[in-house]
Motif scaffolding. Structure first.
Motif, PDB file in Angstrom:
ATOM      1  N   GLY A  65      12.498   6.774 108.259  1.00  0.00           N
ATOM      2  CA  GLY A  65      13.680   7.379 107.650  1.00  0.00           C
ATOM      3  C   GLY A  65      14.948   6.648 108.001  1.00  0.00           C
ATOM      4  N   ALA A  66      16.045   7.060 107.384  1.00  0.00           N
ATOM      5  CA  ALA A  66      17.352   6.453 107.650  1.00  0.00           C
ATOM      6  C   ALA A  66      18.030   7.219 108.773  1.00  0.00           C
ATOM      7  CB  ALA A  66      18.203   6.485 106.391  1.00  0.00           C
ATOM      8  N   PRO A  67      18.898   6.541 109.544  1.00  0.00           N
ATOM      9  CA  PRO A  67      19.569   7.227 110.653  1.00  0.00           C
ATOM     10  C   PRO A  67      20.578   8.267 110.184  1.00  0.00           C
ATOM     11  CG  PRO A  67      20.395   4.982 110.408  1.00  0.00           C
ATOM     12  CD  PRO A  67      19.222   5.093 109.497  1.00  0.00           C
ATOM     13  N   GLU A  68      21.122   8.079 108.984  1.00  0.00           N
ATOM     14  CA  GLU A  68      22.123   9.028 108.496  1.00  0.00           C
ATOM     15  C   GLU A  68      21.528   9.845 107.351  1.00  0.00           C
ATOM     16  OE1 GLU A  68      22.382   5.581 105.720  1.00  0.00           O
ATOM     17  OE2 GLU A  68      22.184   5.849 107.904  1.00  0.00           O
ATOM     18  N   PRO A  69      22.118  11.010 107.040  1.00  0.00           N
ATOM     19  CA  PRO A  69      21.628  11.811 105.912  1.00  0.00           C
ATOM     20  C   PRO A  69      21.744  11.036 104.598  1.00  0.00           C
ATOM     21  CG  PRO A  69      23.086  13.110 107.305  1.00  0.00           C
ATOM     22  CD  PRO A  69      23.210  11.688 107.772  1.00  0.00           C
ATOM     23  N   LEU A  70      20.732  11.174 103.765  1.00  0.00           N
ATOM     24  CA  LEU A  70      20.718  10.518 102.448  1.00  0.00           C
ATOM     25  C   LEU A  70      20.928  11.602 101.387  1.00  0.00           C
ATOM     26  CD1 LEU A  70      17.703   8.086 102.969  1.00  0.00           C
ATOM     27  CD2 LEU A  70      20.142   7.595 103.219  1.00  0.00           C
ATOM     28  N   SER A  71      22.191  11.853 101.065  1.00  0.00           N
ATOM     29  CA  SER A  71      22.541  12.962 100.179  1.00  0.00           C
ATOM     30  C   SER A  71      22.385  12.555  98.713  1.00  0.00           C
ATOM     31  CB  SER A  71      23.978  13.416 100.444  1.00  0.00           C
ATOM     32  OG  SER A  71      24.317  14.510  99.621  1.00  0.00           O
ATOM     33  N   VAL A  72      21.665  13.389  97.962  1.00  0.00           N
ATOM     34  CA  VAL A  72      21.541  13.221  96.513  1.00  0.00           C
ATOM     35  C   VAL A  72      21.743  14.601  95.878  1.00  0.00           C
ATOM     36  CG1 VAL A  72      19.942  11.273  96.689  1.00  0.00           C
ATOM     37  CG2 VAL A  72      19.048  13.601  96.483  1.00  0.00           C
ATOM     38  N   VAL A  73      21.997  14.580  94.579  1.00  0.00           N
ATOM     39  CA  VAL A  73      22.110  15.835  93.825  1.00  0.00           C
ATOM     40  C   VAL A  73      20.841  15.978  92.999  1.00  0.00           C
ATOM     41  CG1 VAL A  73      23.389  17.108  92.069  1.00  0.00           C
ATOM     42  CG2 VAL A  73      24.613  15.708  93.745  1.00  0.00           C
ATOM     43  N   GLY A  74      20.044  16.977  93.296  1.00  0.00           N
ATOM     44  CA  GLY A  74      18.792  17.112  92.582  1.00  0.00           C
ATOM     45  C   GLY A  74      18.134  18.458  92.788  1.00  0.00           C
ATOM     46  N   HIS A  75      16.920  18.568  92.244  1.00  0.00           N
ATOM     47  CA  HIS A  75      16.117  19.789  92.332  1.00  0.00           C
ATOM     48  C   HIS A  75      15.124  19.591  93.477  1.00  0.00           C
ATOM     49  CE1 HIS A  75      13.206  22.882  91.222  1.00  0.00           C
ATOM     50  NE2 HIS A  75      14.150  23.424  90.462  1.00  0.00           N
ATOM     51  N   VAL A  76      15.214  20.408  94.504  1.00  0.00           N
ATOM     52  CA  VAL A  76      14.455  20.167  95.725  1.00  0.00           C
ATOM     53  C   VAL A  76      12.947  20.211  95.476  1.00  0.00           C
ATOM     54  CG1 VAL A  76      14.591  22.604  96.387  1.00  0.00           C
ATOM     55  CG2 VAL A  76      14.190  20.868  98.139  1.00  0.00           C
ATOM     56  N   THR A  77      12.473  21.122  94.632  1.00  0.00           N
ATOM     57  CA  THR A  77      11.031  21.226  94.394  1.00  0.00           C
ATOM     58  C   THR A  77      10.501  19.997  93.665  1.00  0.00           C
ATOM     59  OG1 THR A  77      11.224  23.633  94.296  1.00  0.00           O
ATOM     60  CG2 THR A  77       9.241  22.653  93.357  1.00  0.00           C
ATOM     61  N   LEU A  78      11.251  19.541  92.646  1.00  0.00           N
ATOM     62  CA  LEU A  78      10.791  18.371  91.906  1.00  0.00           C
ATOM     63  C   LEU A  78      10.847  17.108  92.757  1.00  0.00           C
ATOM     64  CD1 LEU A  78      12.291  18.919  88.327  1.00  0.00           C
ATOM     65  CD2 LEU A  78       9.997  19.414  89.165  1.00  0.00           C
ATOM     66  N   LEU A  79      11.880  16.952  93.568  1.00  0.00           N
ATOM     67  CA  LEU A  79      11.956  15.769  94.426  1.00  0.00           C
ATOM     68  C   LEU A  79      10.830  15.777  95.462  1.00  0.00           C
ATOM     69  CD1 LEU A  79      15.818  15.411  94.953  1.00  0.00           C
ATOM     70  CD2 LEU A  79      14.326  14.055  93.485  1.00  0.00           C
ATOM     71  N   ARG A  80      10.504  16.934  95.954  1.00  0.00           N
ATOM     72  CA  ARG A  80       9.366  17.020  96.889  1.00  0.00           C
ATOM     73  C   ARG A  80       8.071  16.644  96.160  1.00  0.00           C
ATOM     74  NH1 ARG A  80       7.587  19.504 101.577  1.00  0.00           N
ATOM     75  NH2 ARG A  80       5.416  20.255 101.479  1.00  0.00           N
ATOM     76  N   GLU A  81       7.905  17.112  94.916  1.00  0.00           N
ATOM     77  CA  GLU A  81       6.718  16.771  94.141  1.00  0.00           C
ATOM     78  C   GLU A  81       6.648  15.276  93.872  1.00  0.00           C
ATOM     79  OE1 GLU A  81       3.155  17.990  92.303  1.00  0.00           O
ATOM     80  OE2 GLU A  81       4.590  19.136  93.518  1.00  0.00           O
ATOM     81  N   LEU A  82       7.810  14.644  93.675  1.00  0.00           N
ATOM     82  CA  LEU A  82       7.849  13.194  93.469  1.00  0.00           C
ATOM     83  C   LEU A  82       7.245  12.458  94.660  1.00  0.00           C
ATOM     84  CD1 LEU A  82      10.833  11.150  92.111  1.00  0.00           C
ATOM     85  CD2 LEU A  82       9.890  10.536  94.307  1.00  0.00           C
ATOM     86  N   VAL A  83       7.713  12.813  95.867  1.00  0.00           N
ATOM     87  CA  VAL A  83       7.218  12.143  97.073  1.00  0.00           C
ATOM     88  C   VAL A  83       5.737  12.443  97.274  1.00  0.00           C
ATOM     89  CG1 VAL A  83       7.517  11.915  99.556  1.00  0.00           C
ATOM     90  CG2 VAL A  83       9.522  12.234  98.098  1.00  0.00           C
ATOM     91  N   VAL A  84       5.324  13.697  97.080  1.00  0.00           N
ATOM     92  CA  VAL A  84       3.926  14.076  97.273  1.00  0.00           C
ATOM     93  C   VAL A  84       3.019  13.278  96.343  1.00  0.00           C
ATOM     94  CG1 VAL A  84       2.272  15.953  96.938  1.00  0.00           C
ATOM     95  CG2 VAL A  84       4.393  16.364  98.187  1.00  0.00           C
ATOM     96  N   ASN A  85       3.406  13.150  95.066  1.00  0.00           N
ATOM     97  CA  ASN A  85       2.560  12.434  94.113  1.00  0.00           C
ATOM     98  C   ASN A  85       2.433  10.967  94.472  1.00  0.00           C
ATOM     99  OD1 ASN A  85       1.562  13.915  91.479  1.00  0.00           O
ATOM    100  ND2 ASN A  85       3.521  14.855  92.025  1.00  0.00           N
ATOM    101  N   LEU A  86       3.553  10.322  94.860  1.00  0.00           N
ATOM    102  CA  LEU A  86       3.479   8.907  95.207  1.00  0.00           C
ATOM    103  C   LEU A  86       2.618   8.673  96.442  1.00  0.00           C
ATOM    104  CD1 LEU A  86       7.151   7.684  94.573  1.00  0.00           C
ATOM    105  CD2 LEU A  86       5.128   7.241  93.191  1.00  0.00           C
ATOM    106  N   VAL A  87       2.837   9.464  97.486  1.00  0.00           N
ATOM    107  CA  VAL A  87       2.096   9.256  98.729  1.00  0.00           C
ATOM    108  C   VAL A  87       0.632   9.641  98.552  1.00  0.00           C
ATOM    109  CG1 VAL A  87       1.944   9.901 101.162  1.00  0.00           C
ATOM    110  CG2 VAL A  87       4.191   9.591 100.087  1.00  0.00           C
ATOM    111  N   GLU A  88       0.374  10.745  97.846  1.00  0.00           N
ATOM    112  CA  GLU A  88      -1.011  11.173  97.660  1.00  0.00           C
ATOM    113  C   GLU A  88      -1.782  10.165  96.815  1.00  0.00           C
ATOM    114  OE1 GLU A  88      -3.467  15.254  96.583  1.00  0.00           O
ATOM    115  OE2 GLU A  88      -1.414  14.989  95.873  1.00  0.00           O
TER     116      GLU A  88
END
Length: 464
Positions: free
Chosen positions: A339-362
């Motif tokens: 991870g990055a040392p500082e917060p990585l702020s974006v404007v988005g939908h938390v559930t969909l962004l979590r699904e994005l990471v899950v799909n790529l890693v899975e």
């Protein structure tokens, strides 16, 4: 209560015009009264001067002859009564009626004095004129008063005022007709649009024609067409979802039905247990498929409106990666997170962004051999947040890197169970967040590196 646009526009045009006509009527009556008074006053003054010229001394006495012309000036169909009174310098009545009302103030010098009064219950307008008289006995200024009733003057006021008012009312009527005609012509495109919307097939979502309408109506037409486009997008999304769901669920349901039938016919407990385990696996697979289809429908353009908010993408990615540690452990895969040392702020939908990471890693965990390695890295690069998922598996050929984003597309030959929706979901989520996704080969090959770039949120201002 329904409101008529035509009636409102006509009211806003005609009511102010009616107020102007009312004011003009009052102004015309005032001007007509002034004009009639001026004509009457000039006639009275002319008559008084004719009489005043006849005031003179004769045989030691002040006399005044009343010429007929002095009274004929007032001849009219109204038969106004004309009265006069002539007083000597000493105040003696020389001629006329003794009960004619004198002016409130005697005229100064040779200037006439106009006034109004009563003569035997009738309203009168009169003029008083001082006439110098040369006489050794009674020298000074004689007073000449001429008055007339107001029938002719009132008729003149009515003629001037009513004629002008009639002309204005005619103009207002013509203006109202022209306004009504103009409103009918001006509102015709709007009425045609209303009739078109009423008569069109309820299932028709064809765009409305914006030609032939005024420029003020075109934004409304554009807004309606935009709304129709959105409805079309929703309908297309719904139809595609139904088609995808029916296409993908038909075969698993048929398999489940077959397995159930086999379990019923088989008396061997072991075989029945295997059939029930297969049924359970099929149900789990269909549950995952349904969840992925719902996620895809939400992420697609035209799907449910996304409620976006500022969030720390680093925390979302860390949590999503940690949730897959069990799969990595079962397959003996080295899963790392940087991870990055500082917060990585974006404007988005938390559930969909979590699904994005899950799909790529899975996807990476399921498509690489046992004892492989998957790394997840986050960083800020300028105005973007970078998510990189890298594995040391077989990778994807360059010719197939665009096709893997298509729905239900699976690389052949493939022995890995899946729905073929993972990367399609990722692509839609990235697009919904105005981001970009890129597939590339790792260095050194073989392997696959997936980079997702999302716009970084503007930093919040410091408090105070």
């Amino acid at each position: 209560m329904s409101r008529s646009l035509r009636a409102e526009l006509l009211g806003w045009l005609l009511l102010p015009l009616a107020a102007v006509v009312a004011f003009n009527g009052w102004s015309l009556h005032r001007d007509a009264t002034r004009t009639a008074d001026l004509i009457t006053d000039r006639t009275l003054l002319a008559s008084a001067r004719v009489i005043a010229e006849q005031v003179k001394e004769a045989d030691g006495r002040i006399e005044s002859m009343i010429p007929p012309s002095a009274l004929e000036m007032f001849a009219s169909p109204d038969r106004d009564k004309v009265i006069y009174r002539v007083l000597s310098p000493s105040g003696e009545l020389i001629a006329g009626f003794p009960d004619v009302v004198e002016p409130p103030m005697r005229p100064r010098g040779l200037e006439p004095a106009y006034y109004e009064g009563q003569f035997r219950t009738q309203a009168m307008r009169a003029v008083a004129l001082a006439q110098p008289v040369i006489s050794k006995v009674d020298g000074g200024n004689a007073l000449v008063i001429v008055a007339t009733t107001l029938h002719g003057r009132d008729r003149l006021v009515d003629e001037i005022w009513l004629t002008s008012l009639r002309d204005q009312l005619v103009l207002v009527g013509i203006a109202a007709l022209l306004t009504l005609f103009g409103l009918r012509r001006g509102l015709a495109p709007l009425l045609r649009l209303r009739n078109e919307l009423r008569s069109r097939n309820p299932e028709s979502l064809k765009a409305l024609d914006r030609g032939g309408v005024q420029s003020e109506l075109r934004p409304m037409i554009d807004a309606l067409n935009h709304a129709l486009e959105r409805v079309q997008a929703y309908i297309a999304l719904q139809r595609r979802f139904v088609a995808d769901a029916s296409h993908q669920l038909r075969t698993p349901l048929a398999v489940l039905k077959t397995q159930v039938a086999m379990a019923r016919r088989d008396d061997d407990p072991q075989m029945r247990g295997e059939a029930l385990a297969a049924i359970e696996g099929g149900v789990d697979g269909m549950g995952r498929l349904v969840n992925q289809l719902l996620t895809l429908a939400r992420a697609e353009p035209g799907g449910a409106a996304l409620r976006k908010e500022a969030l720390d993408f680093g925390e979302v990615a860390r949590s999503a990666t940690e949730s897959l540690a069990g799969i990595a452990f079962d397959r003996a895969i080295d899963l790392s997170f940087d991870g990055a040392p500082e917060p990585l702020s974006v404007v988005g939908h938390v559930t969909l962004l979590r699904e994005l990471v899950v799909n790529l890693v899975e996807n990476a965990l399921r498509h690489i051999p046992r004892h492989g390695a998957v790394s997840v890295r986050l960083a800020r690069e300028g105005g973007q947040v970078l998510l990189a998922v890298e594995d040391n598996g077989p990778g994807i050929a360059a010719a197939d890197r665009e096709r893997v984003f298509e729905r239900f597309h699976r690389l052949a030959p493939s022995t890995i169970e899946g729905t073929g929706l993972g990367l399609a979901i990722v692509k839609e989520i990235v697009a919904a967040h105005d981001g970009a996704i890129l597939l590339m080969e790792t260095q050194p090959p073989p392997g696959l590196r997936v980079e997702v770039r999302l716009p970084a949120a503007a930093p919040e201002p410091p408090p105070g």
